[in-house]
Design a protein around this motif. Structure first.
Motif, PDB file in Angstrom:
ATOM      1  N   TYR A  40       1.633  60.127  79.048  1.00 32.34           N
ATOM      2  CA  TYR A  40       2.551  58.988  78.929  1.00 32.34           C
ATOM      3  C   TYR A  40       3.126  58.949  77.531  1.00 32.34           C
ATOM      4  CZ  TYR A  40       3.904  54.134  77.981  1.00 32.34           C
ATOM      5  OH  TYR A  40       4.583  53.005  77.568  1.00 32.34           O
ATOM      6  N   LYS A  41       4.442  58.839  77.436  1.00 29.24           N
ATOM      7  CA  LYS A  41       5.135  58.568  76.184  1.00 29.24           C
ATOM      8  C   LYS A  41       6.199  57.529  76.497  1.00 29.24           C
ATOM      9  CE  LYS A  41       4.717  63.348  74.447  1.00 29.24           C
ATOM     10  NZ  LYS A  41       5.480  64.524  73.925  1.00 29.24           N
ATOM     11  N   GLY A  42       6.081  56.357  75.885  1.00 32.00           N
ATOM     12  CA  GLY A  42       7.017  55.305  76.261  1.00 32.00           C
ATOM     13  C   GLY A  42       7.256  54.305  75.155  1.00 32.00           C
ATOM     14  N   LYS A  43       8.212  53.430  75.410  1.00 33.57           N
ATOM     15  CA  LYS A  43       8.523  52.364  74.470  1.00 33.57           C
ATOM     16  C   LYS A  43       8.843  51.084  75.221  1.00 33.57           C
ATOM     17  CE  LYS A  43      13.449  53.589  73.951  1.00 33.57           C
ATOM     18  NZ  LYS A  43      14.494  53.956  72.962  1.00 33.57           N
ATOM     19  N   VAL A  44       8.534  49.982  74.580  1.00 29.96           N
ATOM     20  CA  VAL A  44       8.862  48.666  75.116  1.00 29.96           C
ATOM     21  C   VAL A  44      10.317  48.366  74.796  1.00 29.96           C
ATOM     22  CG1 VAL A  44       8.375  46.202  74.961  1.00 29.96           C
ATOM     23  CG2 VAL A  44       6.488  47.852  74.892  1.00 29.96           C
ATOM     24  N   THR A  45      11.096  48.081  75.811  1.00 28.36           N
ATOM     25  CA  THR A  45      12.517  47.787  75.609  1.00 28.36           C
ATOM     26  C   THR A  45      12.813  46.288  75.625  1.00 28.36           C
ATOM     27  OG1 THR A  45      12.901  48.077  77.986  1.00 28.36           O
ATOM     28  CG2 THR A  45      13.248  49.994  76.563  1.00 28.36           C
ATOM     29  N   GLU A  46      11.908  45.519  76.216  1.00 28.34           N
ATOM     30  CA  GLU A  46      12.051  44.058  76.233  1.00 28.34           C
ATOM     31  C   GLU A  46      10.682  43.447  76.440  1.00 28.34           C
ATOM     32  OE1 GLU A  46      14.400  40.491  78.706  1.00 28.34           O
ATOM     33  OE2 GLU A  46      14.802  42.616  79.144  1.00 28.34           O
ATOM     34  N   ILE A  47      10.402  42.350  75.743  1.00 27.05           N
ATOM     35  CA  ILE A  47       9.113  41.691  75.918  1.00 27.05           C
ATOM     36  C   ILE A  47       9.298  40.184  75.742  1.00 27.05           C
ATOM     37  CG2 ILE A  47       8.432  41.969  73.478  1.00 27.05           C
ATOM     38  CD1 ILE A  47       5.536  42.503  74.613  1.00 27.05           C
TER      39      ILE A  47
END
Length: 282
Positions: free
Chosen positions: A269-276
């Motif tokens: 898994y490689k990811g980023k939070v785009t909205e929180i």
């Protein structure tokens, strides 16, 4: 005539595929709604309502530094989180076969729980739908092609509960008030840059080793053994970076996670939070 027949057949297949895809999305959304209703209905009363510096007394030094960096005194305690992600997911255990994904996730902090609802692109126009969840003490993983054809369905076992509660625990840097002692986390000193944290959601207890960087934030987490199926438990670790202030809390926006093999870590898994978005205790 032959060309006309081919056109008609092709058009019919496209229409049927479209109808099937819409039905799959509808059925999947029903499952998402059921999971998230159970999460929301299972929420418990949270106390205290705000972060008090007195909570830091007696904690290991790197843990105290962490809370002083990421929280301000009086910070409201997080009750629930809604977030969106995008990134890449490795679909192979032995090779690098990365596929793009998007996901939404609902988290409740008390009682601990989450539902990760992802779309992983398998081919143009074809996605795997994935629910990875921990709801009312039970872990589950359900993967389906187009939301119609189940390719994985694991739920209700002690191993699934352990694995999913570990995931919930590891993602607490996104909702750092959940790491406070008042929220059920027990901290144990290791050295100047690391500490072990333990969390219990009866009957499951899990532990993670958190390492902190020079800025005081969490850089890595590691579990000695996380179950990936009924029989296999392996070391599991992840890394966080790109910290940013959200609702006056300092949280990481990017991360990666993988299984540790004798020859090294294999990321999946490689990811980023785009909205929180947060719901705070009132």
């Amino acid at each position: 005539m032959l060309i006309k027949s081919i056109v008609i057949i092709t058009g019919s297949v496209i229409i049927l595929f479209g109808i099937a895809s819409l039905y799959g999305k509808y059925q999947w959304q029903l499952e998402t709604d059921r999971l998230r209703d159970r999460l929301t209905n299972g929420k418990q009363t949270i106390n205290p309502k705000t972060y008090d510096l007195k909570e830091l007394e007696g904690l290991p030094d790197p843990v105290q530094r962490f809370f002083r960096v990421v929280l301000k005194e009086g910070q409201p305690i997080v009750a629930a989180v809604n977030l969106s992600q995008q990134g890449i997911f490795n679909m192979s255990e032995t090779a690098a076969k990365w596929s793009p994904f998007t996901a939404t996730q609902l988290v409740t902090t008390q009682r601990p729980g989450f539902d990760w609802d992802a779309r992983i692109q398998m081919a143009p126009g074809v996605s795997a739908f994935v629910h990875d969840a921990y709801v009312l003490g039970a872990g589950s993983l359900h993967a389906s092609l187009l939301g119609l054809f189940t390719v994985a369905d694991v739920r209700g076992t002690p191993q699934a509960a352990q694995g999913e509660l570990l995931r919930f625990f590891a993602e607490m840097p996104w909702y750092p008030t959940a790491l406070l002692p008042s929220q059920g986390v027990r901290w144990e000193a290791i050295d100047d840059t690391s500490a072990r944290a333990t969390l219990t959601d009866a009957p499951t207890t899990v532990s993670l080793l958190f390492r902190f960087n020079a800025q005081g934030t969490i850089e890595t987490m590691r579990a000695e053994a996380r179950y990936r199926d009924k029989l296999t438990a392996m070391p599991w670790s992840g890394r966080f970076w790109n910290y940013s202030v959200c609702n006056e809390m300092l949280i990481p926006l990017e991360g990666e996670v993988g299984w540790e093999y004798p020859d090294g870590i294999r990321l999946y898994y490689k990811g980023k939070v785009t909205e929180i978005n947060y719901e705070f205790v009132t």
